[in-house]
Design a protein around this motif. Sequence first.
Motif, short mmCIF file in Angstrom:
data_model
loop_
_atom_site.label_atom_id
_atom_site.label_comp_id
_atom_site.label_asym_id
_atom_site.label_seq_id
_atom_site.Cartn_x
_atom_site.Cartn_y
_atom_site.Cartn_z
N MET B 1 0.68 -1.39 -0.12
CA MET B 1 -0.09 0.15 0.04
C MET B 1 1.15 1.33 0.23
O MET B 1 2.33 1.03 0.80
CB MET B 1 -0.84 0.05 1.09
N ALA B 2 0.77 2.21 -0.67
CA ALA B 2 1.42 3.73 -1.02
C ALA B 2 1.09 3.88 0.57
O ALA B 2 0.19 4.22 1.19
CB ALA B 2 0.80 4.41 -1.85
N ARG B 3 2.39 5.04 0.91
CA ARG B 3 2.47 6.04 2.24
C ARG B 3 1.57 6.49 2.24
O ARG B 3 1.08 7.27 2.88
CB ARG B 3 3.93 6.17 2.31
N TYR B 4 1.46 7.77 1.24
CA TYR B 4 0.50 8.82 0.80
C TYR B 4 -0.75 8.13 -0.41
O TYR B 4 -0.21 7.96 -0.55
CB TYR B 4 2.17 9.65 0.21
N SER B 5 -1.32 10.07 -0.08
CA SER B 5 -2.24 9.35 -1.47
C SER B 5 -1.88 10.72 -1.90
O SER B 5 -0.58 10.94 -2.66
CB SER B 5 -3.66 10.81 0.05
N LYS B 6 -2.28 10.64 -3.22
CA LYS B 6 -2.08 10.81 -4.97
C LYS B 6 -2.12 12.26 -4.61
O LYS B 6 -0.96 13.35 -5.30
CB LYS B 6 -3.23 10.46 -5.83
N GLU B 7 -2.67 12.98 -3.52
CA GLU B 7 -2.17 14.73 -3.73
C GLU B 7 -1.28 15.23 -2.31
O GLU B 7 -0.74 15.94 -3.32
CB GLU B 7 -4.07 15.59 -2.98
N ARG B 9 1.84 13.64 -2.44
CA ARG B 9 2.16 12.55 -3.01
C ARG B 9 2.70 14.01 -4.11
O ARG B 9 4.27 14.15 -4.17
CB ARG B 9 2.17 11.34 -3.59
N ARG B 10 1.30 14.34 -4.72
CA ARG B 10 2.20 15.37 -5.34
C ARG B 10 2.48 16.58 -4.71
O ARG B 10 3.30 17.01 -5.68
CB ARG B 10 0.62 15.67 -6.70
N LYS B 11 2.34 17.05 -3.47
CA LYS B 11 2.41 17.83 -2.80
C LYS B 11 4.30 17.96 -2.64
O LYS B 11 4.86 18.87 -2.99
CB LYS B 11 1.28 17.86 -1.79
N LEU B 12 4.87 17.07 -2.08
CA LEU B 12 5.57 16.65 -1.20
C LEU B 12 6.54 16.91 -2.25
O LEU B 12 7.59 16.97 -2.71
CB LEU B 12 5.38 15.14 -0.69
N LEU B 13 6.35 15.94 -3.67
CA LEU B 13 6.79 16.00 -4.95
C LEU B 13 7.21 16.94 -5.93
O LEU B 13 7.97 17.53 -5.64
CB LEU B 13 6.26 15.27 -5.92
N LYS B 14 6.18 17.47 -5.54
CA LYS B 14 6.58 19.70 -5.90
C LYS B 14 7.66 20.08 -4.63
O LYS B 14 9.03 20.03 -5.74
CB LYS B 14 5.40 19.77 -5.90
N GLU B 15 7.89 19.80 -3.76
CA GLU B 15 8.24 20.07 -2.96
C GLU B 15 10.09 19.57 -3.42
O GLU B 15 11.00 20.42 -2.93
CB GLU B 15 7.76 20.07 -1.57
N ALA B 16 9.50 18.87 -2.98
CA ALA B 16 11.16 17.98 -2.91
C ALA B 16 12.10 18.42 -4.37
O ALA B 16 13.39 18.50 -4.59
CB ALA B 16 10.97 16.18 -3.81
N LEU B 17 11.35 18.78 -5.62
CA LEU B 17 12.38 18.60 -6.45
C LEU B 17 12.18 20.41 -6.28
O LEU B 17 13.40 20.88 -7.25
CB LEU B 17 11.37 18.57 -7.84
N ALA B 18 11.55 21.37 -5.65
CA ALA B 18 11.68 22.35 -5.75
C ALA B 18 12.69 22.59 -4.96
O ALA B 18 13.95 23.86 -5.11
CB ALA B 18 10.74 22.79 -5.26
N GLU B 19 13.49 21.73 -4.13
CA GLU B 19 14.72 21.65 -2.67
C GLU B 19 15.92 21.01 -3.86
O GLU B 19 16.85 21.61 -4.42
CB GLU B 19 14.93 21.91 -2.32
N ASN B 20 16.32 20.52 -4.62
CA ASN B 20 16.56 19.61 -5.56
C ASN B 20 16.05 19.48 -6.76
O ASN B 20 15.44 18.22 -6.26
CB ASN B 20 17.27 18.45 -4.69
N PRO B 21 16.57 20.02 -8.41
CA PRO B 21 16.47 19.59 -9.04
C PRO B 21 16.55 18.39 -9.86
O PRO B 21 16.23 17.86 -10.70
CB PRO B 21 15.97 20.44 -10.19
N PHE B 22 17.44 18.03 -8.97
CA PHE B 22 18.52 16.23 -9.99
C PHE B 22 17.86 14.94 -9.06
O PHE B 22 18.63 14.45 -9.86
CB PHE B 22 20.29 16.64 -9.25
N PHE B 23 16.52 14.75 -8.73
CA PHE B 23 16.57 13.67 -8.44
C PHE B 23 15.70 13.17 -9.50
O PHE B 23 15.43 13.56 -10.44
CB PHE B 23 15.43 14.14 -7.13
#
Lengths: 194, 194
Positions: B1-7, B9-23
């Motif tokens: 089972m996924a750890r996060y809901s889709k919403e 996850r997308r919020k966290l994904l956006k934040e992670a890439l804002a901080e480090n675009p090289f992931f």
Amino acid sequence: MARYSKEERRKLLKEALAENPFFTDEELSERFIVSVSTIRLDRGELGIPEVRERTRAVAQEAYSTLKSLDDQELIGELMELVIGERACSKLVVDESMVLTKARVARGHYLFAQANSLAIALVDAKMALTGSVELKFIRPVQLGEVVLAKGVVLKRKLNKYWVEIRLSVGAEDVLCGNWVLFAIEDPAGIRGEME
Amino acid sequence: MARYSKEERRKLLKEALAENPFFTDEELSERFIVSVSTIRLDRGELGIPEVRERTRAVAQEAYSTLKSLDDQELIGELMELVIGERACSKLVVDESMVLTKARVARGHYLFAQANSLAIALVDAKMALTGSVELKFIRPVQLGEVVLAKGVVLKRKLNKYWVEIRLSVGAEDVLCGNWVLFAIEDPAGIRGEME
């Protein structure tokens, strides 16, 4: 009036060139207070070739001594090499080595000349740089000739302490201390620098 | 089972890439415990391009910030540059950079990457290296990717203290401290390094 008799001058000339084969005829003419053509005549009589040929002969001998580097891996022109003791190289700063804006040599070219000379001094098939402390004393301009002199200060097992000094004419431009490691087996180099 | 809901996850994904675009998508898929194709779908929905394009955009921005060096004078690929603060570059060790015998990167290539990154950090039309203390921690093999990170530790008038650290993956390969001088008038550089 000339300071020396012809016989004296030729004897001293021979000694001077045995000690430093890089003296030009112009420098010798100033040293012995005679004309350049007199120096040429002296050299002819003594069977001593011109400076370019002497430099080439010395360089060939130095290159044949190289052990820890291949010929083309040394940055600059090798002029003297007594492995484990001292070495000397020459680098003419050309257009490709200067910063566009300032027309001075980029730091890593001077580092490369110094670092490869330090490596050449190590008596092993291979050598690695461990640490370096260096100081850039003044910028080097396009066209200047940089002479690098290296001396092994100390050696303990496979560890070498080397001092390198770069100069242009009478002015120092870079000086530094290198710690290097001799590596006899290039396959096993990981972890040998601890 | 996924750890996060889709919403979430997308919020966290956006934040992670804002901080480090090289992931990469692979790294993100591990991080969020979803498949790579889910990450691609998320990026599509969020309008975030793939890592190669993001890297290019970041690099272009970094290069446009360069002041003390020309684009082609930086050794390695510039990935981040906040002048006077921090910078990052990447160098892939190719055949031309390794020692014939040992197949490891020659010291002066790593020095060049570090030194040019240090220069890029100086807020002036030109910068010169004054002194360097550096340590080679382990040799770098052919094909390895060297990441250089530079931080300005201190600044006093035209003098900068910069720390540079080179690493391959999680391992440090070189670290050093640079002292540099900002030069506003390239014509008057002689004697400014005292």
